[in-house]
Design a protein around this motif. Structure first.
Motif, PDB file in Angstrom:
ATOM      1  N   ASP A   1       0.864  -1.172   0.000  1.00 29.27           N
ATOM      2  CA  ASP A   1       0.000   0.000   0.000  1.00 29.27           C
ATOM      3  C   ASP A   1       0.903   1.225   0.000  1.00 29.27           C
ATOM      4  N   VAL A   2       0.931   1.951  -1.116  1.00 29.70           N
ATOM      5  CA  VAL A   2       1.875   3.060  -1.241  1.00 29.70           C
ATOM      6  C   VAL A   2       1.516   4.226  -0.333  1.00 29.70           C
ATOM      7  N   GLY A   3       0.365   4.169   0.313  1.00 26.28           N
ATOM      8  CA  GLY A   3      -0.008   5.213   1.247  1.00 26.28           C
ATOM      9  C   GLY A   3       0.318   4.900   2.689  1.00 26.28           C
ATOM     10  N   SER A   4       1.021   3.786   2.918  1.00 29.64           N
ATOM     11  CA  SER A   4       1.321   3.352   4.280  1.00 29.64           C
ATOM     12  C   SER A   4       2.815   3.323   4.549  1.00 29.64           C
ATOM     13  N   PRO A   5       3.315   4.137   5.496  1.00 29.23           N
ATOM     14  CA  PRO A   5       4.745   4.104   5.822  1.00 29.23           C
ATOM     15  C   PRO A   5       5.203   2.719   6.260  1.00 29.23           C
ATOM     16  N   ARG A   6       4.371   2.018   7.029  1.00 21.51           N
ATOM     17  CA  ARG A   6       4.760   0.685   7.506  1.00 21.51           C
ATOM     18  C   ARG A   6       4.932  -0.280   6.336  1.00 21.51           C
ATOM     19  N   ALA A   7       4.028  -0.193   5.357  1.00 19.15           N
ATOM     20  CA  ALA A   7       4.112  -1.082   4.201  1.00 19.15           C
ATOM     21  C   ALA A   7       5.330  -0.766   3.335  1.00 19.15           C
ATOM     22  N   LEU A   8       5.736   0.510   3.332  1.00 24.38           N
ATOM     23  CA  LEU A   8       6.878   0.904   2.509  1.00 24.38           C
ATOM     24  C   LEU A   8       8.217   0.642   3.186  1.00 24.38           C
ATOM     25  N   ALA A   9       8.206   0.443   4.489  1.00 21.41           N
ATOM     26  CA  ALA A   9       9.464   0.325   5.227  1.00 21.41           C
ATOM     27  C   ALA A   9      10.346  -0.776   4.679  1.00 21.41           C
ATOM     28  N   ASP A  10       9.791  -1.963   4.460  1.00 16.88           N
ATOM     29  CA  ASP A  10      10.594  -3.070   3.939  1.00 16.88           C
ATOM     30  C   ASP A  10      11.051  -2.809   2.516  1.00 16.88           C
ATOM     31  N   ALA A  11      10.204  -2.120   1.748  1.00 15.55           N
ATOM     32  CA  ALA A  11      10.526  -1.877   0.343  1.00 15.55           C
ATOM     33  C   ALA A  11      11.702  -0.926   0.165  1.00 15.55           C
ATOM     34  N   VAL A  12      11.889  -0.016   1.116  1.00 15.61           N
ATOM     35  CA  VAL A  12      12.975   0.958   0.975  1.00 15.61           C
ATOM     36  C   VAL A  12      14.211   0.587   1.793  1.00 15.61           C
ATOM     37  N   ALA A  13      14.066  -0.310   2.756  1.00 15.82           N
ATOM     38  CA  ALA A  13      15.211  -0.684   3.586  1.00 15.82           C
ATOM     39  C   ALA A  13      16.309  -1.313   2.735  1.00 15.82           C
ATOM     40  N   GLY A  14      17.504  -0.802   2.868  1.00 15.85           N
ATOM     41  CA  GLY A  14      18.631  -1.347   2.117  1.00 15.85           C
ATOM     42  C   GLY A  14      18.760  -0.828   0.709  1.00 15.85           C
ATOM     43  N   ALA A  15      17.835   0.009   0.264  1.00 16.05           N
ATOM     44  CA  ALA A  15      17.923   0.586  -1.082  1.00 16.05           C
ATOM     45  C   ALA A  15      18.973   1.694  -1.102  1.00 16.05           C
ATOM     46  N   ASP A  16      19.541   1.922  -2.272  1.00 14.46           N
ATOM     47  CA  ASP A  16      20.461   3.042  -2.441  1.00 14.46           C
ATOM     48  C   ASP A  16      19.720   4.340  -2.718  1.00 14.46           C
ATOM     49  N   ALA A  17      18.526   4.222  -3.285  1.00 21.12           N
ATOM     50  CA  ALA A  17      17.715   5.395  -3.591  1.00 21.12           C
ATOM     51  C   ALA A  17      16.281   4.953  -3.828  1.00 21.12           C
ATOM     52  N   VAL A  18      15.371   5.911  -3.682  1.00 19.42           N
ATOM     53  CA  VAL A  18      13.944   5.641  -3.874  1.00 19.42           C
ATOM     54  C   VAL A  18      13.375   6.686  -4.820  1.00 19.42           C
ATOM     55  N   VAL A  19      12.487   6.242  -5.707  1.00 17.32           N
ATOM     56  CA  VAL A  19      11.777   7.152  -6.610  1.00 17.32           C
ATOM     57  C   VAL A  19      10.285   7.021  -6.333  1.00 17.32           C
ATOM     58  N   LEU A  20       9.618   8.139  -6.116  1.00 14.03           N
ATOM     59  CA  LEU A  20       8.171   8.153  -5.950  1.00 14.03           C
ATOM     60  C   LEU A  20       7.542   8.666  -7.239  1.00 14.03           C
ATOM     61  N   ALA A  21       6.785   7.803  -7.906  1.00 13.82           N
ATOM     62  CA  ALA A  21       6.169   8.163  -9.189  1.00 13.82           C
ATOM     63  C   ALA A  21       4.710   7.734  -9.163  1.00 13.82           C
TER      64      ALA A  21
END
Length: 210
Positions: A47-67
């Protein structure tokens, strides 16, 4: 690079994903529904509107793009979709590129006027989208502790040819000699991945066809 693209199945996000993987990067493709995995892409249903749901998706990434872009008639929801990405990237300590709108740019011949308020560039039918993009930028500006970059396209952004060429600016709308202001989604994706690979250091950037 390990890049998380939020909104990876949309018009802009899908081109950024394609451009990034073509250059050899790995993409975590975040969307509400997960698609099949393919070389260089790991689909992530969240769910792109949930910080908790995004936490795993961004952890360990070098960069994030919001589109992401809300459906027509719900343009004001863009702030609610942007703030969770700001929260998640702040917690993870990774940079965020927000693909915004042209509305928050200044017009070339009147720096006191926003593009959102100039009908030469934003017809009335597009006014809600343009105003929402300005609100989205303000949401980013309220979070100076986050390493964000806000990228505004020109007045017209549409699928087209990948030329690999573009002009780059900061807070003022870029126009061609004939007065047009446009870029293909494919060349916007080129600019985004260029910024990921070699950050320019500005908080706000804009691009247009060269």
């Amino acid at each position: 690079m390990e890049i998380t693209v939020i909104g990876a199945t949309g018009t802009v996000g899908s081109r950024i994903t394609t451009e990034a993987t073509w250059r050899g990067h790995h993409v975590r493709a975040v969307s509400r529904g997960s698609g099949p995995a393919r070389p260089g892409v790991t689909p992530v249903a969240a769910d792109v509107g949930s910080p908790r749901a995004l936490a795993d998706a961004v952890a360990g990434a070098d960069a994030v793009v919001l589109a992401v872009r809300p459906a027509a008639g719900h343009e004001e929801a863009i702030v609610g979709l942007t703030e969770p990405a700001l929260d998640a990237t702040a917690a993870a300590g990774v940079p965020l590129i927000v693909i915004g709108g042209a509305g928050s740019l200044r017009t070339p011949d009147d720096p006191a006027t926003l593009v959102a308020d100039d009908e030469r560039y934003v017809p009335r039918a597009w006014r809600a989208v343009a105003s929402a993009s300005t609100a989205q930028l303000r949401a980013c500006e309220r979070r100076p502790e986050v390493d964000w970059t806000y990228l505004s396209p020109p007045a017209v952004l549409a699928p087209g040819e990948r030329t690999g060429r573009y002009r780059r600016g900061t807070t003022v709308l870029l126009r061609a000699a004939d007065g047009s202001s446009r870029i293909s989604v494919e060349d916007l994706a080129v600019a985004v991945v260029d910024e990921l690979e070699n950050p320019g250091g500005e908080r706000r950037i804009t691009v247009s066809a060269s």
